[in-house]
Design an enzyme around this catalytic site. Structure first.
Site, PDB file in Angstrom:
ATOM      1  CE  LYS A   1      -3.880  -2.454   2.025  1.00 18.48           C
ATOM      2  NZ  LYS A   1      -4.663  -2.850   3.176  1.00 18.48           N
TER       3      LYS A   1
ATOM      4  CD  GLN B   1      -3.560  -4.410   6.326  1.00 19.83           C
ATOM      5  OE1 GLN B   1      -3.369  -3.476   5.560  1.00 19.83           O
ATOM      6  NE2 GLN B   1      -4.322  -5.438   6.001  1.00 19.83           N
TER       7      GLN B   1
ATOM      8  CG  ASP C   1      -9.713   0.090   4.680  1.00 25.74           C
ATOM      9  OD1 ASP C   1      -9.401  -0.222   3.509  1.00 25.74           O
ATOM     10  OD2 ASP C   1      -9.072  -0.270   5.674  1.00 25.74           O
TER      11      ASP C   1
END
Ligand code: NDP
Length: 289
Positions: A53, A97, A120
């Site tokens: 990422k 995460q 997200d």
């Protein structure tokens, strides 16, 4: 013979779109979008994901920061870090995460990330926006799946779509996105009776299960578009999807491979979402879904 949808190539196109947008945003607003990725502990899979990422963010030219926190950090201390990032005007996107160590309540963490920085798309405000048809940040994997489907030019209106899996991060949101595009959507799960019969109705079949090679060619309608989200290890330890690719490919019209399908698109759409968050904050509005 099924044609392979090359998620790696498409993700490159998406990342290049973002790369072209970053200098335009910088010229207009005086700074680049900034993504902060937080990892707690040393889960090897998570470490690979966050590294990819941050690497993708660097490729696009946006600002990015990796915050590495020890596995034994208290929930309160993590929430404090997130609050500080919420209040940092130079931070546009915050990603924590998952999974988190057991002593930390993931729901609390997701709720703490400011909705407009929730790259997200997991915050309840964004989930509500998606289901109510309001502006919101769309979760990265479902957004990537839609882009993969669109890349083969298939018309979704009036088509039968089956999504296997009903998680909050993949199954449910992708089902809603397919519904928004006027597909007739069925969501299957572990208690579905005769999964094969359900899957065989699908013109568009999305698998988000997490069971290696669960779906075989005989469970697929000839000519279906098959999107395989699963990331599993086969009996030899090799990465594989929820679909038995060898038997499915000859039946499908289009199919995503694992690796090289949905995975790279998830990361590319995260870059898009960072831009969306940047614009949401700059204009105090949410992007159009
Ligand atoms: P979850 O474990 O949260 O959900 C799995 C879903 O599959 C559940 O709804 C479950 O049903 C259903 N299921 C389990 N077994 C069966 C079965 N035998 N038949 C039918 N349905 C079944 O998983 P996620 O949605 O988080 O992830 C799914 C997969 O996608 C995983 O392999 C994950 O690694 C991968 N993934 C990949 C991403 C990428 O970027 N490539 C991103 C996110 C996930 P029930 O609800 O009844 O338990």
């Amino acid at each position: 013979m099924g044609n392979i949808i090359d998620g790696k190539a498409l993700s490159q196109v998406v990342k290049d779109e973002v790369k072209a947008e970053v200098p335009v945003l910088e010229a207009r607003y005086g700074r680049k979008p900034c993504l902060v990725v937080i990892i707690v502990g040393e889960n090897p899979a998570s470490q690979v994901y966050v590294r990819n990422k941050v690497k993708a963010a660097a490729y696009t030219g946006m600002e990015s920061r990796l915050v590495e926190l020890p596995a034994d950090i208290s929930e309160a201390a993590l929430l404090e870090q997130i609050s500080a990032l919420n209040n940092d005007p130079l931070v546009d996107g915050i990603l924590v995460q998952l999974p988190l160590p057991k002593h930390i309540d993931e729901e609390k963490v997701i709720d703490t990330i400011a909705r407009e920085k929730d790259v997200d798309g997991f915050h309840p405000g964004n989930v509500a926006g998606l289901w109510l048809g309001k502006d919101c940040i769309v979760p990265c994997t479902p957004a990537g799946i839609m882009r993969l489907i669109d890349s083969v030019g298939v018309e979704l209106k009036g088509k039968q779509a089956v999504v296997v899996g009903r998680s909050n991060i993949v199954g449910k949101p992708v089902a809603k996105l397919l519904l928004d595009r006027h597909a007739t959507v069925t969501i299957a799960h572990s208690r579905t009776a005769d999964l094969g019969a359900v899957c065989r109705t699908a013109d568009i079949l999305v698998l988000a299960v997490g069971k290696a090679k669960l779906i075989t060619g005989d469970m697929i309608k000839p000519g279906a578009v098959v999107i395989d989200v699963g990331m599993n290890r086969d009996e030899e330890g090799k990465l594989c999807g929820d679909v038995d690719f060898a038997s499915a490919q000859p039946v499908a019209s289009w199919i995503t491979p694992v690796p090289g399908g949905v995975g790279p698109m998830t990361i590319a759409m995260l870059m898009k979402n960072t831009i969306a968050c940047f614009l949401a904050r700059t204009h105090s509005t949410f992007p159009k879904k």
